[in-house]
Scaffold this active site. Structure first.
Site, PDB file in Angstrom:
ATOM      1  N   ASP A  32     -12.018 -76.670  21.493  1.00  0.00           N
ATOM      2  CA  ASP A  32     -12.166 -75.566  20.535  1.00  0.00           C
ATOM      3  C   ASP A  32     -10.805 -74.943  20.281  1.00  0.00           C
ATOM      4  O   ASP A  32      -9.960 -74.904  21.177  1.00  0.00           O
ATOM      5  CB  ASP A  32     -13.140 -74.497  21.106  1.00  0.00           C
ATOM      6  CG  ASP A  32     -13.822 -73.702  20.006  1.00  0.00           C
ATOM      7  OD1 ASP A  32     -13.119 -73.010  19.247  1.00  0.00           O
ATOM      8  OD2 ASP A  32     -15.060 -73.770  19.909  1.00  0.00           O
ATOM      9  N   ALA A  35     -11.107 -70.610  16.392  1.00  0.00           N
ATOM     10  CA  ALA A  35     -11.010 -70.091  15.017  1.00  0.00           C
ATOM     11  C   ALA A  35     -12.134 -69.093  14.759  1.00  0.00           C
ATOM     12  O   ALA A  35     -11.909 -68.020  14.212  1.00  0.00           O
ATOM     13  CB  ALA A  35     -11.088 -71.249  14.023  1.00  0.00           C
ATOM     14  N   ASP A  57      -7.194 -78.530  18.314  1.00  0.00           N
ATOM     15  CA  ASP A  57      -7.640 -78.438  16.921  1.00  0.00           C
ATOM     16  C   ASP A  57      -8.093 -79.818  16.438  1.00  0.00           C
ATOM     17  O   ASP A  57      -7.341 -80.798  16.588  1.00  0.00           O
ATOM     18  CB  ASP A  57      -6.458 -77.933  16.076  1.00  0.00           C
ATOM     19  CG  ASP A  57      -6.891 -77.447  14.715  1.00  0.00           C
ATOM     20  OD1 ASP A  57      -7.709 -78.131  14.059  1.00  0.00           O
ATOM     21  OD2 ASP A  57      -6.421 -76.379  14.302  1.00  0.00           O
ATOM     22  N   SER A  82     -20.271 -71.370   6.869  1.00  0.00           N
ATOM     23  CA  SER A  82     -20.404 -70.341   5.832  1.00  0.00           C
ATOM     24  C   SER A  82     -20.037 -70.817   4.433  1.00  0.00           C
ATOM     25  O   SER A  82     -18.921 -71.253   4.170  1.00  0.00           O
ATOM     26  CB  SER A  82     -19.598 -69.088   6.187  1.00  0.00           C
ATOM     27  OG  SER A  82     -19.333 -68.322   5.061  1.00  0.00           O
ATOM     28  N   TYR A 145     -18.609 -76.004   1.023  1.00  0.00           N
ATOM     29  CA  TYR A 145     -19.134 -76.250   2.372  1.00  0.00           C
ATOM     30  C   TYR A 145     -20.151 -77.395   2.348  1.00  0.00           C
ATOM     31  O   TYR A 145     -20.096 -78.313   3.170  1.00  0.00           O
ATOM     32  CB  TYR A 145     -19.791 -74.976   2.919  1.00  0.00           C
ATOM     33  CG  TYR A 145     -20.532 -75.178   4.225  1.00  0.00           C
ATOM     34  CD1 TYR A 145     -19.845 -75.372   5.418  1.00  0.00           C
ATOM     35  CD2 TYR A 145     -21.928 -75.185   4.266  1.00  0.00           C
ATOM     36  CE1 TYR A 145     -20.523 -75.555   6.618  1.00  0.00           C
ATOM     37  CE2 TYR A 145     -22.612 -75.365   5.451  1.00  0.00           C
ATOM     38  CZ  TYR A 145     -21.912 -75.557   6.631  1.00  0.00           C
ATOM     39  OH  TYR A 145     -22.594 -75.745   7.818  1.00  0.00           O
ATOM     40  N   ASN A 174     -30.540 -72.926   9.151  1.00  0.00           N
ATOM     41  CA  ASN A 174     -30.424 -71.510   9.571  1.00  0.00           C
ATOM     42  C   ASN A 174     -30.752 -71.261  11.039  1.00  0.00           C
ATOM     43  O   ASN A 174     -31.802 -70.707  11.367  1.00  0.00           O
ATOM     44  CB  ASN A 174     -31.319 -70.626   8.691  1.00  0.00           C
ATOM     45  CG  ASN A 174     -30.787 -70.563   7.285  1.00  0.00           C
ATOM     46  OD1 ASN A 174     -31.011 -71.489   6.507  1.00  0.00           O
ATOM     47  ND2 ASN A 174     -30.065 -69.518   6.954  1.00  0.00           N
ATOM     48  N   ARG A 213     -36.209 -69.032   4.054  1.00  0.00           N
ATOM     49  CA  ARG A 213     -35.458 -69.973   4.885  1.00  0.00           C
ATOM     50  C   ARG A 213     -36.331 -70.459   6.043  1.00  0.00           C
ATOM     51  O   ARG A 213     -37.222 -69.753   6.499  1.00  0.00           O
ATOM     52  CB  ARG A 213     -34.224 -69.284   5.492  1.00  0.00           C
ATOM     53  CG  ARG A 213     -33.178 -68.837   4.463  1.00  0.00           C
ATOM     54  CD  ARG A 213     -32.418 -70.025   3.918  1.00  0.00           C
ATOM     55  NE  ARG A 213     -31.415 -69.657   2.948  1.00  0.00           N
ATOM     56  CZ  ARG A 213     -31.619 -69.589   1.622  1.00  0.00           C
ATOM     57  NH1 ARG A 213     -32.817 -69.841   1.127  1.00  0.00           N
ATOM     58  NH2 ARG A 213     -30.629 -69.299   0.811  1.00  0.00           N
ATOM     59  N   ASP A 283     -26.040 -69.750  -2.974  1.00  0.00           N
ATOM     60  CA  ASP A 283     -27.261 -69.669  -2.161  1.00  0.00           C
ATOM     61  C   ASP A 283     -28.411 -70.401  -2.855  1.00  0.00           C
ATOM     62  O   ASP A 283     -28.629 -70.217  -4.055  1.00  0.00           O
ATOM     63  CB  ASP A 283     -27.681 -68.204  -1.975  1.00  0.00           C
ATOM     64  CG  ASP A 283     -27.134 -67.608  -0.692  1.00  0.00           C
ATOM     65  OD1 ASP A 283     -26.542 -68.366   0.099  1.00  0.00           O
ATOM     66  OD2 ASP A 283     -27.307 -66.393  -0.493  1.00  0.00           O
TER      67      ASP A 283
HETATM   68  N1  LIG Z   1     -25.525 -71.747  12.503  1.00  0.00           N
HETATM   69  C1  LIG Z   1     -26.198 -72.374  11.546  1.00  0.00           C
HETATM   70  O1  LIG Z   1     -27.211 -71.884  11.036  1.00  0.00           O
HETATM   71  C2  LIG Z   1     -25.747 -73.720  11.043  1.00  0.00           C
HETATM   72  C3  LIG Z   1     -26.471 -74.324   9.983  1.00  0.00           C
HETATM   73  C4  LIG Z   1     -26.061 -75.570   9.528  1.00  0.00           C
HETATM   74  C5  LIG Z   1     -24.992 -76.204  10.131  1.00  0.00           C
HETATM   75  N2  LIG Z   1     -24.303 -75.593  11.124  1.00  0.00           N
HETATM   76  C6  LIG Z   1     -23.157 -76.294  11.733  1.00  0.00           C
HETATM   77  O2  LIG Z   1     -23.262 -76.217  13.140  1.00  0.00           O
HETATM   78  C7  LIG Z   1     -21.962 -76.213  13.723  1.00  0.00           C
HETATM   79  C8  LIG Z   1     -21.829 -75.041  14.683  1.00  0.00           C
HETATM   80  O3  LIG Z   1     -22.045 -73.837  13.956  1.00  0.00           O
HETATM   81  P1  LIG Z   1     -22.091 -72.407  14.654  1.00  0.00           P
HETATM   82  O4  LIG Z   1     -23.098 -71.622  13.919  1.00  0.00           O
HETATM   83  O5  LIG Z   1     -22.196 -72.560  16.114  1.00  0.00           O
HETATM   84  O6  LIG Z   1     -20.668 -71.826  14.225  1.00  0.00           O
HETATM   85  P2  LIG Z   1     -19.516 -71.166  15.092  1.00  0.00           P
HETATM   86  O7  LIG Z   1     -18.492 -70.687  14.112  1.00  0.00           O
HETATM   87  O8  LIG Z   1     -20.071 -70.191  16.055  1.00  0.00           O
HETATM   88  O9  LIG Z   1     -18.938 -72.403  15.905  1.00  0.00           O
HETATM   89  C9  LIG Z   1     -17.986 -73.300  15.403  1.00  0.00           C
HETATM   90  C10 LIG Z   1     -16.961 -73.548  16.497  1.00  0.00           C
HETATM   91  O10 LIG Z   1     -16.005 -74.505  16.007  1.00  0.00           O
HETATM   92  C11 LIG Z   1     -14.708 -74.051  16.370  1.00  0.00           C
HETATM   93  N3  LIG Z   1     -13.728 -74.590  15.439  1.00  0.00           N
HETATM   94  C12 LIG Z   1     -13.566 -74.258  14.132  1.00  0.00           C
HETATM   95  N4  LIG Z   1     -12.520 -74.920  13.616  1.00  0.00           N
HETATM   96  C13 LIG Z   1     -12.031 -75.708  14.610  1.00  0.00           C
HETATM   97  C14 LIG Z   1     -10.933 -76.612  14.687  1.00  0.00           C
HETATM   98  N5  LIG Z   1     -10.155 -76.826  13.630  1.00  0.00           N
HETATM   99  N6  LIG Z   1     -10.710 -77.245  15.853  1.00  0.00           N
HETATM  100  C15 LIG Z   1     -11.492 -76.995  16.943  1.00  0.00           C
HETATM  101  N7  LIG Z   1     -12.529 -76.143  16.934  1.00  0.00           N
HETATM  102  C16 LIG Z   1     -12.791 -75.497  15.780  1.00  0.00           C
HETATM  103  C17 LIG Z   1     -14.807 -72.533  16.291  1.00  0.00           C
HETATM  104  O11 LIG Z   1     -13.772 -71.855  16.972  1.00  0.00           O
HETATM  105  C18 LIG Z   1     -16.185 -72.281  16.867  1.00  0.00           C
HETATM  106  O12 LIG Z   1     -16.138 -72.137  18.266  1.00  0.00           O
HETATM  107  C19 LIG Z   1     -20.995 -76.222  12.550  1.00  0.00           C
HETATM  108  O13 LIG Z   1     -20.622 -77.548  12.302  1.00  0.00           O
HETATM  109  C20 LIG Z   1     -21.809 -75.687  11.404  1.00  0.00           C
HETATM  110  O14 LIG Z   1     -21.330 -76.105  10.158  1.00  0.00           O
HETATM  111  C21 LIG Z   1     -24.656 -74.359  11.603  1.00  0.00           C
END
Ligand SMILES: NC(=O)c1ccc[n+]([C@@H]2O[C@H](COP(=O)([O-])OP(=O)(O)OC[C@H]3O[C@@H](n4cnc5c(N)ncnc54)[C@H](O)[C@@H]3O)[C@@H](O)[C@H]2O)c1
Length: 322
Positions: A32, A35, A57, A82, A145, A174, A213, A283
């Site tokens: 991680d 970010a 990264d 997002s 996205y 969601n 949703r 949305d």
């Molecule tokens: N939460 C939801 O409802 C939802 C819905 C659809 C898809 N997703 C996907 O699920 C995954 C996790 O989402 P989340 O809700 O836990 O979000 P989150 O932002 O809490 O977690 C994402 C993590 O990725 C890390 N990250 C971001 N850029 C990075 C980089 N360049 N290198 C290394 N680490 C990096 C962030 O620091 C964070 O810890 C994502 O891929 C997101 O697109 C989430």
């Protein structure tokens, strides 16, 4: 005992996966760059000898290569989430979500991991109107996205076909639950509204509240990751699955549910007014998953309805935010 790399392990979903798989006695590597994730999400695991934190990264191939060394399975969660964030800064979302994803796939292929399970998204359904959403009928993406998540699926498909790496994409709908971040400009609706109710501020619903949703509790998502990682059904791999509860709730119903759960902790919350604003760009009006494919191929059986999940989540936020 397996060695599992969880990218984005300091984030909401990732930290819950770290916790679950550590508790089951696995070795967990978390990659991680913080970010959007937080050190406090993984603080309890740092003393566990089975946990390794790699600060790095995914846009850097070497970081991905280091992280995948000796790993059995990858659960790739790192991305910039997002829709509004991607509309504001599509270049960074693309770099992280597409280039970063490709780096992870290349590293996982070269490290010969057993399987690459990745976070896909319900945003792929874009402008398709039909409900419920079934995996093989998608629409045109409605945001940068959504494009990034679509490209992820295309790359995963090509990598499994051409290099033989096993992949499974989980289209999250969601997701909500403990440790989802209530702060920041791009906070998700449930933690944001809970935080606002708790401080007696009026939450603002985008639109009239009739958008709906398929809100999915985190434990259902953990179940899907475990099933996808470990399935022995060869017909079940190299594909994607809706990862949801399979029911939909309008924003207006959600707000009422949150209120109902919060008033037991603070009766004054009953008086907090709910406001309405304009609809938000990108949305989609309604989202509801068919979970038949996951049930049939993976034996998925979600344990938490939205009501049960909200009860758990609200109690957790009350403990941790007040
Ligand atoms: N939460 C939801 O409802 C939802 C819905 C659809 C898809 N997703 C996907 O699920 C995954 C996790 O989402 P989340 O809700 O836990 O979000 P989150 O932002 O809490 O977690 C994402 C993590 O990725 C890390 N990250 C971001 N850029 C990075 C980089 N360049 N290198 C290394 N680490 C990096 C962030 O620091 C964070 O810890 C994502 O891929 C997101 O697109 C989430």
């Amino acid at each position: 005992m397996n060695k599992i790399l969880i990218t984005g392990g300091a984030g909401f979903i990732g930290s819950n996966l770290c916790e679950y798989f550590l508790n089951k006695g696995n070795q967990v590597v978390c990659l991680d760059n913080f970010a959007t994730g937080h050190r406090h999400n993984i603080a309890p695991f740092l003393e566990n000898k089975n946990f390794t934190l790699l600060e790095g990264d995914i846009r850097n191939l070497q970081d991905c290569q280091k992280a995948t060394e000796g790993v059995d399975y990858v659960l790739h969660q790192a991305a910039l989430g997002s829709v509004p964030r991607s509309l504001k800064d599509p270049i960074t979302s693309n770099e992280v979500n597409v280039t970063g994803f490709l780096n992870m796939l290349v590293a996982a292929r070269d490290a010969k991991v057993k399987r690459f399970v990745y976070a896909a998204s319900s945003s792929i359904y874009g402008d398709s109107q039909g409900l419920p959403k079934v995996e093989d009928v998608i629409g045109k993406p409605l945001s940068p996205y959504a494009i990034t998540k679509y490209v992820n699926e295309l790359y995963a498909d090509i990598f499994s076909k051409t290099y033989g790496i096993e992949t499974i994409g989980l289209r999250y709908f969601n997701v909500f639950g403990r440790r989802q971040d209530p702060n920041g400009a791009y906070a998700a609706v449930i933690p944001l509204f809970v935080k606002q109710f708790m401080s007696h501020e009026s939450p603002v619903i985008n639109g009239d509240g009739n958008f709906s949703r398929d809100f999915t509790y985190i434990d259902n998502v953990i179940q899907m990751n475990e099933l996808a990682m470990l399935t022995k059904n060869t017909q079940a791999i190299n594909t994607v699955y809706n990862t949801a509860y399979g029911d939909r709730t309008t924003l207006a119903q959600l707000v009422q549910l949150l209120k109902d759960n919060l008033v037991q902790f603070d009766p004054k919350i009953a008086e907090v007014e709910v406001l309405h604003g304009p609809n938000r760009a990108g949305d989609i009006p309604h989202s509801l998953a068919s979970i038949e494919k996951a049930k049939k191929n993976l034996g998925y059986s979600p344990k938490y309805s939205i009501e049960q999940g909200i009860k758990e989540a609200v109690s957790w936020y009350w403990e941790h935010l007040k």
